[in-house]
Write an enzyme that holds these catalytic residues in place. Sequence first.
Site, PDB file in Angstrom:
ATOM      1  N   LYS A 170     -14.111  36.286  57.195  1.00  0.00           N
ATOM      2  CA  LYS A 170     -15.531  36.632  57.108  1.00  0.00           C
ATOM      3  C   LYS A 170     -16.466  35.423  57.152  1.00  0.00           C
ATOM      4  O   LYS A 170     -17.560  35.505  57.708  1.00  0.00           O
ATOM      5  CB  LYS A 170     -15.792  37.445  55.837  1.00  0.00           C
ATOM      6  CG  LYS A 170     -15.175  38.834  55.873  1.00  0.00           C
ATOM      7  CD  LYS A 170     -15.581  39.664  54.671  1.00  0.00           C
ATOM      8  CE  LYS A 170     -15.042  41.069  54.757  1.00  0.00           C
ATOM      9  NZ  LYS A 170     -15.546  41.932  53.656  1.00  0.00           N
TER      10      LYS A 170
ATOM     11  N   GLY B 154     -16.223  35.714  50.526  1.00  0.00           N
ATOM     12  CA  GLY B 154     -17.137  36.384  51.449  1.00  0.00           C
ATOM     13  C   GLY B 154     -17.660  37.696  50.923  1.00  0.00           C
ATOM     14  O   GLY B 154     -18.841  38.031  51.097  1.00  0.00           O
TER      15      GLY B 154
ATOM     16  N   ILE C 258     -13.707  46.433  44.464  1.00  0.00           N
ATOM     17  CA  ILE C 258     -13.760  46.586  45.919  1.00  0.00           C
ATOM     18  C   ILE C 258     -12.377  46.714  46.543  1.00  0.00           C
ATOM     19  O   ILE C 258     -12.249  47.088  47.706  1.00  0.00           O
ATOM     20  CB  ILE C 258     -14.534  45.431  46.590  1.00  0.00           C
ATOM     21  CG1 ILE C 258     -13.737  44.127  46.541  1.00  0.00           C
ATOM     22  CG2 ILE C 258     -15.919  45.263  45.973  1.00  0.00           C
ATOM     23  CD1 ILE C 258     -14.276  43.052  47.448  1.00  0.00           C
TER      24      ILE C 258
ATOM     25  N   ASP D 241     -21.442  44.979  54.668  1.00  0.00           N
ATOM     26  CA  ASP D 241     -20.902  45.058  53.311  1.00  0.00           C
ATOM     27  C   ASP D 241     -21.993  45.294  52.270  1.00  0.00           C
ATOM     28  O   ASP D 241     -21.732  45.893  51.222  1.00  0.00           O
ATOM     29  CB  ASP D 241     -20.129  43.779  52.968  1.00  0.00           C
ATOM     30  CG  ASP D 241     -18.725  43.764  53.542  1.00  0.00           C
ATOM     31  OD1 ASP D 241     -18.200  44.853  53.841  1.00  0.00           O
ATOM     32  OD2 ASP D 241     -18.151  42.670  53.693  1.00  0.00           O
TER      33      ASP D 241
ATOM     34  N   ALA E   6      -7.225  50.630  56.122  1.00  0.00           N
ATOM     35  CA  ALA E   6      -7.485  52.056  56.348  1.00  0.00           C
ATOM     36  C   ALA E   6      -8.533  52.279  57.432  1.00  0.00           C
ATOM     37  O   ALA E   6      -8.804  53.427  57.801  1.00  0.00           O
ATOM     38  CB  ALA E   6      -7.948  52.708  55.044  1.00  0.00           C
TER      39      ALA E   6
ATOM     40  N   GLY F 152     -15.219  36.649  41.345  1.00  0.00           N
ATOM     41  CA  GLY F 152     -14.933  36.133  42.677  1.00  0.00           C
ATOM     42  C   GLY F 152     -16.134  35.466  43.319  1.00  0.00           C
ATOM     43  O   GLY F 152     -17.283  35.740  42.936  1.00  0.00           O
TER      44      GLY F 152
ATOM     45  N   GLY G 141     -12.609  51.086  45.548  1.00  0.00           N
ATOM     46  CA  GLY G 141     -12.849  50.341  46.779  1.00  0.00           C
ATOM     47  C   GLY G 141     -13.043  51.219  47.995  1.00  0.00           C
ATOM     48  O   GLY G 141     -13.657  50.791  48.981  1.00  0.00           O
TER      49      GLY G 141
END
Length: 298
Positions: A91, A153, A242, A128, A41, A150, A265
Site C-alpha cells: 500500500k 498503511g 480490521i 479504505d 476474500a 498499528g 474486518g
Amino acid sequence: MGLPLLAFLQFLRLRGFCRHDVGSAHSPVAGVMGDPVIHSASPRIHGTWLQQTGIDGHYVRLPVRGVDLPAALAALPALGFRGVNLTLPHKEQALRLVDDIAGPAVAIGALNVVTVGPDGRLTGHNTDVEGVLAPLAPFDLEDRPVCVLGAGGAARAVLAALSARRVGEVRLINRSVVRGQALLEHFGHVGWVGDWATVAQGYRGAALIINASSLGMVGQPPLPVEALQLAEAARDAVVFDIVYKPLETALLTAARAQGLATIDGLAMLLAQAAPAFKLFFGVAAPTDHAALRAMLTA
C-alpha cells in the site's frame, strides 16, 4: 510467497487473461495484488457483484512480491486490466509507482486501489477511509478518546477517517514509537504514542479501540496478550478489528466477553470494496450485503 514477475505473467496468460480477450468493454478484468494473497476474500466479493450486476468480467488473485511490484503494476495496461486492489505489503510502496494520485490518497500516503486509464496511465486511490467510516457511522465518537493499534498503511486510512469524525485524543500504540509519532503528527491529531507496554493506558476511557495492524491475521504474529485486556475501555466502547482472516479474532472475542460492541474486518472489507468495484467496472456495487456476508462466513 509471491510469484516472480515472469511466472506471474505466465500465470495470467495460461488462464486466458491477456489483452486480446479481457481488455475490451465486453470482458473487463481487475484483481488483487498482495503477498500473500491466497487468503483474500476480494475475488468472491467482486465475483458475486459481477454476477449480480450482469457484467461479464473477471476478478483474480495476483500474488506479487514487493520486489516485483513496480514491474507488475507497469504490466497492467498491456494485460488489459482495469485496475487492482492492493493489500499487504504494497500500500505504501505503490504510492511511488503510479502516474497520478486521486482524492484522499495523497494525504493518507497509501493506496489500496490502482486504476488503469484508457491511455494506460495508472491512478492511485484509497477507499479504505470509506471502509472505516461506514461501519463507525452508528457510534458517537465526537471529542472522545480513541486508541489505534498499528502504524502501517491501514493505520493511515484509520487516522484520516478519525479526522473526519472529530474524535478527541488519539492514542497510537506501535512497536516503533518514532514511526507512530510521525504518523500522528502527519494527520494533526492531538494525542500520544506508546509501545505495547503502554496499551492499558491507551485503552483507558477509550470510546473506540481499533486494530489497524496485521497482528492476529492468519500467518502473522498474534496481538500481545496485553492488548486483549480491555477492562480500562469505556463501558460503551466499540472494538473494531480490521483483520478478517480469521473473522473472529482474539481481540473481538475479548471485547464480547467484556460486553463491548464489536466491528469485524469483513465490515471494512465490504465498505472499501464497493467504491473500488465502481472504479473498476463503472457500475455501483449492490448495497445489500447480507447474503454476501452470509456466504463469506459460511
